[in-house]
Write a protein that holds these residues in place. Structure first.
Motif, mmCIF file in Angstrom:
data_model
loop_
_atom_site.group_PDB
_atom_site.id
_atom_site.type_symbol
_atom_site.label_atom_id
_atom_site.label_comp_id
_atom_site.label_asym_id
_atom_site.label_seq_id
_atom_site.Cartn_x
_atom_site.Cartn_y
_atom_site.Cartn_z
ATOM 1 N N ASP A 86 -14.635 7.584 6.364
ATOM 2 C CA ASP A 86 -15.551 7.745 7.494
ATOM 3 C C ASP A 86 -14.728 7.885 8.784
ATOM 4 O O ASP A 86 -14.382 6.895 9.435
ATOM 5 C CB ASP A 86 -16.485 6.534 7.579
ATOM 6 N N MET A 87 -14.419 9.113 9.141
ATOM 7 C CA MET A 87 -13.574 9.358 10.310
ATOM 8 C C MET A 87 -14.271 8.956 11.606
ATOM 9 O O MET A 87 -13.622 8.510 12.558
ATOM 10 C CB MET A 87 -13.181 10.838 10.358
ATOM 11 N N ASP A 88 -15.578 9.110 11.669
ATOM 12 C CA ASP A 88 -16.311 8.705 12.873
ATOM 13 C C ASP A 88 -16.166 7.210 13.123
ATOM 14 O O ASP A 88 -15.950 6.773 14.260
ATOM 15 C CB ASP A 88 -17.797 9.067 12.740
ATOM 16 N N LEU A 89 -16.281 6.421 12.046
ATOM 17 C CA LEU A 89 -16.112 4.974 12.193
ATOM 18 C C LEU A 89 -14.689 4.638 12.616
ATOM 19 O O LEU A 89 -14.478 3.804 13.502
ATOM 20 C CB LEU A 89 -16.452 4.271 10.882
ATOM 21 N N LEU A 90 -13.703 5.292 11.999
ATOM 22 C CA LEU A 90 -12.312 5.016 12.342
ATOM 23 C C LEU A 90 -12.009 5.341 13.802
ATOM 24 O O LEU A 90 -11.274 4.617 14.475
ATOM 25 C CB LEU A 90 -11.373 5.815 11.435
ATOM 26 N N LYS A 91 -12.582 6.405 14.309
ATOM 27 C CA LYS A 91 -12.352 6.790 15.709
ATOM 28 C C LYS A 91 -12.888 5.737 16.671
ATOM 29 O O LYS A 91 -12.360 5.551 17.764
ATOM 30 C CB LYS A 91 -13.005 8.147 15.996
ATOM 31 N N ARG A 92 -13.958 5.046 16.253
ATOM 32 C CA ARG A 92 -14.544 4.024 17.116
ATOM 33 C C ARG A 92 -13.943 2.635 16.872
ATOM 34 O O ARG A 92 -14.086 1.754 17.714
ATOM 35 C CB ARG A 92 -16.064 3.943 16.883
ATOM 36 N N TRP A 93 -13.268 2.480 15.730
ATOM 37 C CA TRP A 93 -12.869 1.151 15.283
ATOM 38 C C TRP A 93 -11.370 0.909 15.291
ATOM 39 O O TRP A 93 -10.924 -0.244 15.307
ATOM 40 C CB TRP A 93 -13.402 0.946 13.863
ATOM 41 N N TRP A 94 -10.564 1.996 15.266
ATOM 42 C CA TRP A 94 -9.138 1.847 15.033
ATOM 43 C C TRP A 94 -8.447 0.971 16.071
ATOM 44 O O TRP A 94 -7.557 0.175 15.736
ATOM 45 C CB TRP A 94 -8.447 3.216 14.968
ATOM 46 N N TRP A 95 -8.865 1.116 17.348
ATOM 47 C CA TRP A 95 -8.160 0.376 18.405
ATOM 48 C C TRP A 95 -8.385 -1.124 18.291
ATOM 49 O O TRP A 95 -7.474 -1.923 18.564
ATOM 50 C CB TRP A 95 -8.584 0.889 19.787
ATOM 51 N N ALA A 96 -9.577 -1.549 17.885
ATOM 52 C CA ALA A 96 -9.860 -2.977 17.715
ATOM 53 C C ALA A 96 -9.042 -3.535 16.551
ATOM 54 O O ALA A 96 -8.493 -4.646 16.641
ATOM 55 C CB ALA A 96 -11.353 -3.193 17.462
ATOM 56 N N ILE A 97 -8.943 -2.743 15.455
ATOM 57 C CA ILE A 97 -8.120 -3.161 14.317
ATOM 58 C C ILE A 97 -6.658 -3.260 14.737
ATOM 59 O O ILE A 97 -5.967 -4.232 14.409
ATOM 60 C CB ILE A 97 -8.275 -2.164 13.154
ATOM 61 N N ALA A 98 -6.181 -2.247 15.490
ATOM 62 C CA ALA A 98 -4.774 -2.218 15.920
ATOM 63 C C ALA A 98 -4.444 -3.400 16.825
ATOM 64 O O ALA A 98 -3.374 -4.010 16.696
ATOM 65 C CB ALA A 98 -4.476 -0.900 16.625
ATOM 66 N N ILE A 99 -5.346 -3.744 17.733
ATOM 67 C CA ILE A 99 -5.116 -4.911 18.607
ATOM 68 C C ILE A 99 -5.047 -6.177 17.763
ATOM 69 O O ILE A 99 -4.204 -7.060 17.988
ATOM 70 C CB ILE A 99 -6.225 -5.018 19.669
ATOM 71 N N GLY A 100 -5.937 -6.274 16.754
ATOM 72 C CA GLY A 100 -5.898 -7.420 15.853
ATOM 73 C C GLY A 100 -4.590 -7.491 15.090
ATOM 74 O O GLY A 100 -4.023 -8.574 14.906
ATOM 75 N N VAL A 101 -4.083 -6.332 14.660
ATOM 76 C CA VAL A 101 -2.807 -6.286 13.946
ATOM 77 C C VAL A 101 -1.671 -6.788 14.825
ATOM 78 O O VAL A 101 -0.847 -7.611 14.398
ATOM 79 C CB VAL A 101 -2.504 -4.852 13.466
ATOM 80 N N ILE A 152 -15.102 -7.081 17.091
ATOM 81 C CA ILE A 152 -14.597 -8.400 16.689
ATOM 82 C C ILE A 152 -14.272 -8.399 15.199
ATOM 83 O O ILE A 152 -13.238 -8.931 14.767
ATOM 84 C CB ILE A 152 -15.621 -9.500 17.027
ATOM 85 N N LEU A 153 -15.148 -7.780 14.409
ATOM 86 C CA LEU A 153 -14.885 -7.673 12.973
ATOM 87 C C LEU A 153 -13.592 -6.896 12.712
ATOM 88 O O LEU A 153 -12.766 -7.296 11.879
ATOM 89 C CB LEU A 153 -16.052 -6.976 12.270
ATOM 90 N N GLY A 154 -13.406 -5.775 13.409
ATOM 91 C CA GLY A 154 -12.186 -4.982 13.255
ATOM 92 C C GLY A 154 -10.948 -5.777 13.642
ATOM 93 O O GLY A 154 -9.915 -5.727 12.960
ATOM 94 N N PHE A 155 -11.058 -6.522 14.743
ATOM 95 C CA PHE A 155 -9.954 -7.359 15.213
ATOM 96 C C PHE A 155 -9.571 -8.378 14.147
ATOM 97 O O PHE A 155 -8.384 -8.584 13.851
ATOM 98 C CB PHE A 155 -10.368 -8.063 16.503
#
Length: 275
Positions: A86-101, A152-155
């Motif tokens: 789901d590329m649309d989800l990744l485009k909206r979610w990647w930065w929160a995941i990356a900050i969490g990483v 928050i979930l992505g983080f």
């Protein structure tokens, strides 16, 4: 002394090769990410090889993250070509995941090996319970929540995953399916999330372990290069064997056995630190 060093390196190489073989077989059997297998196997291999206890969990996590760079790229590409990312989800979610990483990697680089082991142990126990009872857990909503809960979930997925040395599948798939996500798209999207976790996670593992004493030979920071180059081909070669065995055995029973193994491993790691 030189003979002892060569023997030690030989034992290390054999242990890491065995780790890759075990990880590949279990991944092929159950379709789980290699990290959830690689980290505990490396952890106990390093204990047997008498690696400094203060760094062995850090090296297990860092080495696992590095292997995801290779295996995760292949997996994410395959899912992308099948249209299950789901590329649309990744485009909206990647930065929160990356900050969490980044936050999780910084925390992991500055806490003790015992604390890092506890993180893995408790989350492995939770994953074990999820695997055993997942069929009885209904979706909590028809879609992912909006801002800021989604972020928050992505983080949390990024932060916890990088501290455990795992990709996106272990936490990403159950999270997405809880919100009524189609399982194939959840698996494909989680594979791509694994790369978002592995790239900064590996770089930060190298950075924080750069001058640390007690690491195994041929380690770049907390990434053991011998492990990196042996685990990847071994796991790739052995995964088809696991898939072949899976067709001959009831997968639900295998999943239960693995869940019990993971739960026992989590409890054993927790006990080893707290005892």
């Amino acid at each position: 002394m030189e003979d002892l060093s060569l023997l030690y390196l030989g034992l290390l190489a054999a242990a890491l090769l065995a780790t890759g073989l075990v990880a590949g077989i279990i991944a092929g059997l159950l379709g789980v990410g290699g990290g959830i297998v690689i980290v505990p196997v490396l952890y106990y291999m390093f204990i047997a090889l008498k690696i400094d206890p203060s760094v062995l969990m850090h090296v297990a996590v860092g080495t696992s993250l590095a292997t995801i760079l290779a295996t995760g790229t292949s997996s994410a590409r395959a899912h992308y070509l099948r249209g299950s990312v789901d590329m649309d989800l990744l485009k909206r979610w990647w930065w929160a995941i990356a900050i969490g990483v980044v936050a999780g990697a910084i925390l992991a680089g500055n806490i003790s090996g015992g604390a890092l082991t506890l993180v893995f142990g408790f989350v492995a126990l939770a994953v074990s319970l999820n695997m055993m009872f997942r069929k009885n857990v209904p979706a909590v909503a028809e879609a992912l929540p909006g801002t800021p809960l989604k972020e928050i979930l992505g983080f949390l997925i990024g932060g916890i995953s990088v501290m455990m040395g795992i990709g996106g599948g272990t936490l990403g798939v159950p999270t997405l399916t809880l919100f009524n996500y189609p399982i194939r798209k959840a698996v494909g999207t989680a594979a791509a999330i694994g790369l978002i976790i592995a790239v900064p996670g590996t770089l930060l593992s190298i950075y924080f372990g750069w001058d640390v004493e007690g690491r195994p030979p041929f380690s770049l920071g907390y990434v053991n290069l011998v492990g990196f180059f042996l685990i990847i081909p071994a796991s790739i070669l052995s995964a088809p064997l696991g898939a072949k065995i899976a067709h001959a055995i009831d997968p639900s029973k295998l999943k239960l056995v693995f869940a019990l193994f993971l739960g026992f491993t989590g409890l054993r790691m927790i006990y080893g630190v707290m005892a």
